[in-house]
Scaffold this active site. Structure first.
Site, PDB file in Angstrom:
ATOM      1  N   TRP A   1      -2.219   6.379  -0.191  1.00 52.69           N
ATOM      2  CA  TRP A   1      -1.852   7.194  -1.460  1.00 52.69           C
ATOM      3  C   TRP A   1      -2.236   8.438  -1.134  1.00 52.69           C
ATOM      4  O   TRP A   1      -3.495   8.911  -0.778  1.00 52.69           O
ATOM      5  CB  TRP A   1      -2.659   6.705  -2.696  1.00 52.69           C
ATOM      6  CG  TRP A   1      -2.229   7.133  -3.872  1.00 52.69           C
ATOM      7  CD1 TRP A   1      -1.013   7.744  -4.421  1.00 52.69           C
ATOM      8  CD2 TRP A   1      -3.156   7.647  -5.004  1.00 52.69           C
ATOM      9  NE1 TRP A   1      -1.012   8.261  -5.368  1.00 52.69           N
ATOM     10  CE2 TRP A   1      -2.289   8.464  -5.978  1.00 52.69           C
ATOM     11  CE3 TRP A   1      -4.419   7.602  -5.056  1.00 52.69           C
ATOM     12  CZ2 TRP A   1      -2.853   8.856  -7.178  1.00 52.69           C
ATOM     13  CZ3 TRP A   1      -4.960   8.048  -6.069  1.00 52.69           C
ATOM     14  CH2 TRP A   1      -4.214   8.727  -7.247  1.00 52.69           C
TER      15      TRP A   1
ATOM     16  N   ASP B   1      -9.447  -0.068  -4.284  1.00 49.92           N
ATOM     17  CA  ASP B   1      -8.823   0.785  -5.237  1.00 49.92           C
ATOM     18  C   ASP B   1      -7.731  -0.386  -5.842  1.00 49.92           C
ATOM     19  O   ASP B   1      -6.646  -1.090  -5.117  1.00 49.92           O
ATOM     20  CB  ASP B   1      -7.733   1.834  -4.471  1.00 49.92           C
ATOM     21  CG  ASP B   1      -6.913   2.373  -5.603  1.00 49.92           C
ATOM     22  OD1 ASP B   1      -6.860   2.013  -6.785  1.00 49.92           O
ATOM     23  OD2 ASP B   1      -6.577   3.529  -5.326  1.00 49.92           O
TER      24      ASP B   1
ATOM     25  N   LYS C   1      -0.649   1.083 -15.133  1.00 48.02           N
ATOM     26  CA  LYS C   1       0.563   0.332 -14.689  1.00 48.02           C
ATOM     27  C   LYS C   1       0.670  -1.073 -15.330  1.00 48.02           C
ATOM     28  O   LYS C   1       1.516  -1.187 -16.026  1.00 48.02           O
ATOM     29  CB  LYS C   1       0.656   0.013 -12.929  1.00 48.02           C
ATOM     30  CG  LYS C   1      -0.042   1.278 -12.351  1.00 48.02           C
ATOM     31  CD  LYS C   1       0.758   2.037 -11.972  1.00 48.02           C
ATOM     32  CE  LYS C   1       0.077   3.288 -11.434  1.00 48.02           C
ATOM     33  NZ  LYS C   1       0.817   4.539 -10.951  1.00 48.02           N
TER      34      LYS C   1
HETATM   35  C1  LMR Z   1       2.035   7.153  -7.397  1.00 45.87           C
HETATM   36  O1  LMR Z   1       1.469   6.608  -6.469  1.00 45.87           O
HETATM   37  O2  LMR Z   1       3.374   7.334  -7.686  1.00 45.87           O
HETATM   38  C2  LMR Z   1       1.251   6.864  -8.965  1.00 45.87           C
HETATM   39  O3  LMR Z   1       0.008   6.323  -8.615  1.00 45.87           O
HETATM   40  C3  LMR Z   1       1.269   8.266  -9.555  1.00 45.87           C
HETATM   41  C4  LMR Z   1       0.088   9.338  -8.964  1.00 45.87           C
HETATM   42  O4  LMR Z   1      -0.634   9.674  -9.721  1.00 45.87           O
HETATM   43  O5  LMR Z   1       0.647   9.393  -7.817  1.00 45.87           O
END
Ligand code: LMR
Length: 412
Positions: free
Chosen positions: A146, A227, A262
């Site tokens: 992420w 996570d 979520k």
């Molecule tokens: C995402 O990865 O799209 C979500 O977790 C929202 C974010 O805050 O990035």
């Protein structure tokens, strides 16, 4: 890198102390949402930010949440501060979701939990705490991970390294690469693992891979931070915690950053939790005291509403049942759209076999689309996908599926 050298100067109006900064780059995910909103095309499609959309393209308030909020409106008597770890019941409900009711970790008091502002808040609290507890450790992230993981851990002062995870050729997990890279980690380094529904690839570790990592982490004394933002979106609430349990069964001390954004659809209420599991209750109490110190320095205590909603639902058997049912509906809709996308693409073209997408889990899918193709889809078709090619499968609906597949087939 941010070009952010601020300098003090006099401006033309004689006002002193102006910062001269370059524009910070837009966030690759949240910035895309803003660009999407500004697009006025009636048939635009948002497959960017990880937010659930129903078959009509709406992000609903779950019925269980609405009912809990109605009750809260009647019963709430004060807006006074919460304690540092938040709504007291959130700790035990979070632990039941993570470990299962009456798990020995809970019975032995070896886990301590604080409610946080979202999963991002949980990660930032964990990062801040870890930086104090292990100032010289390197932090290891999967490649890819992420995008905000990098931002959070660098902001906390960590030096961040990547371990191989996704093999571009096979579009599957690169377990050998992962193990080889973690072998380079120093004793006591920190490794971030995605509990389920890997963001952004959708490629999860199977039980054997978790076991391999767990024994490596044990041998090298790595600190595992899981996570766990998508519990319930993979195979189910219980099934999705399999990996976490492998780590715990190996006897590792673990930190978990979980989210209710979520699975309860409580995105804008900012509700998540950070949990620490230690070898003994006493160790857990000590560690948790430092986590609370970190929270006090950041935001004192979390906002109450999201925590009260989750606690109301999980304390009431019928609301809990309704929530589990609604979560199941979201999971099923996403997996139906995943299969439909693969099917529709196979009908339209033979250049790419998209079957690998059927093996990915959760909200996201790594489509294999290049940044160039992603940009072309945005310009020509008003389809919004994150630059890495990550698709939010929950943004696919029965009515946008065909135009989406037509457009993707055209650019391959
Ligand atoms: C995402 O990865 O799209 C979500 O977790 C929202 C974010 O805050 O990035």
């Amino acid at each position: 890198m941010y070009a952010t050298i601020a300098r003090l100067c006099n401006d033309v109006s004689g006002v002193t102390l102006m910062f001269h900064l370059d524009l910070a780059p837009a966030d690759p995910i949240l910035g895309l949402t803003e660009t999407f909103k500004a697009d006025l095309h009636p048939d635009k499609i948002n497959l960017g930010v990880g937010v659930y959309q129903d078959a009509n393209g709406r992000t609903p308030v779950l019925a269980a949440v609405k009912q809990a909020e109605t009750r809260l409106l009647e019963t709430e008597t004060s807006k006074s501060y919460l304690p540092i770890p938040g709504v007291p019941e959130i700790a035990s409900y979070t632990q039941e979701l993570l470990f299962g009711e009456h798990h020995t970790i809970i019975e032995q008091g070896r886990a301590k939990t604080a409610q946080t502002p979202g999963g991002t808040g949980a990660l930032r609290v964990a990062a801040d705490f870890l930086k104090r507890a292990k100032p010289n450790a390197t932090l290891w992230l999967s490649d890819p991970s992420w995008t905000n993981h990098h931002t959070i851990f660098e902001a906390a002062g960590f030096s961040v390294q990547s371990y191989r995870y996704y093999d571009k050729i096979s579009q599957r997990l690169d377990l050998a690469g992962l193990v080889a890279d973690l072998e380079r980690a120093a004793r006591g380094d920190i490794v971030i693992l995605h509990g389920c529904c890997h963001n952004p690839s959708g490629i999860d570790l199977d039980k054997g891979a978790w076991e391999t990592i767990a024994s490596q982490a044990k041998a090298k004394e790595l600190v595992c931070l899981v996570d766990f933002a998508y519990q319930g979106f993979g195979d189910g609430l219980e099934e999705d915690r399999e990996g976490l349990h492998v780590l715990l069964d190996t006897g590792l001390a673990v930190l978990v950053a979980s989210s209710f954004s979520k699975n309860f659809g409580l995105y804008n209420e900012r509700i998540g939790a950070v949990t620490v599991v230690e070898e003994t209750e006493n160790d857990a109490i000590n560690t948790f005291s430092h986590i609370q110190t970190a929270i006090r320095a950041m935001y004192s205590s979390p906002p109450a509403h999201g925590g009260n909603v989750v606690a109301t639902i999980l304390s009431d058997a019928s609301l809990k049942e309704l929530w589990i049912e609604e979560l199941g509906e979201m999971r099923t809709r996403i997996s139906t759209m995943r299969q439909a996308f693969v099917q529709q693409m196979a009908i339209r073209q033979q250049v790419v076999d998209f079957d690998f997408i059927n093996h990915q889990k959760g909200m996201f899918s790594f489509s294999g689309l290049t940044q160039e193709q992603v940009l072309k889809l945005r310009e020509d078709n008003h389809i919004y996908i994150v630059g890495s090619g990550r698709i939010n499968v929950a943004g696919i609906t029965p009515s946008n599926l065909e135009p989406l597949c037509d457009a993707v087939a055209k650019i391959l």
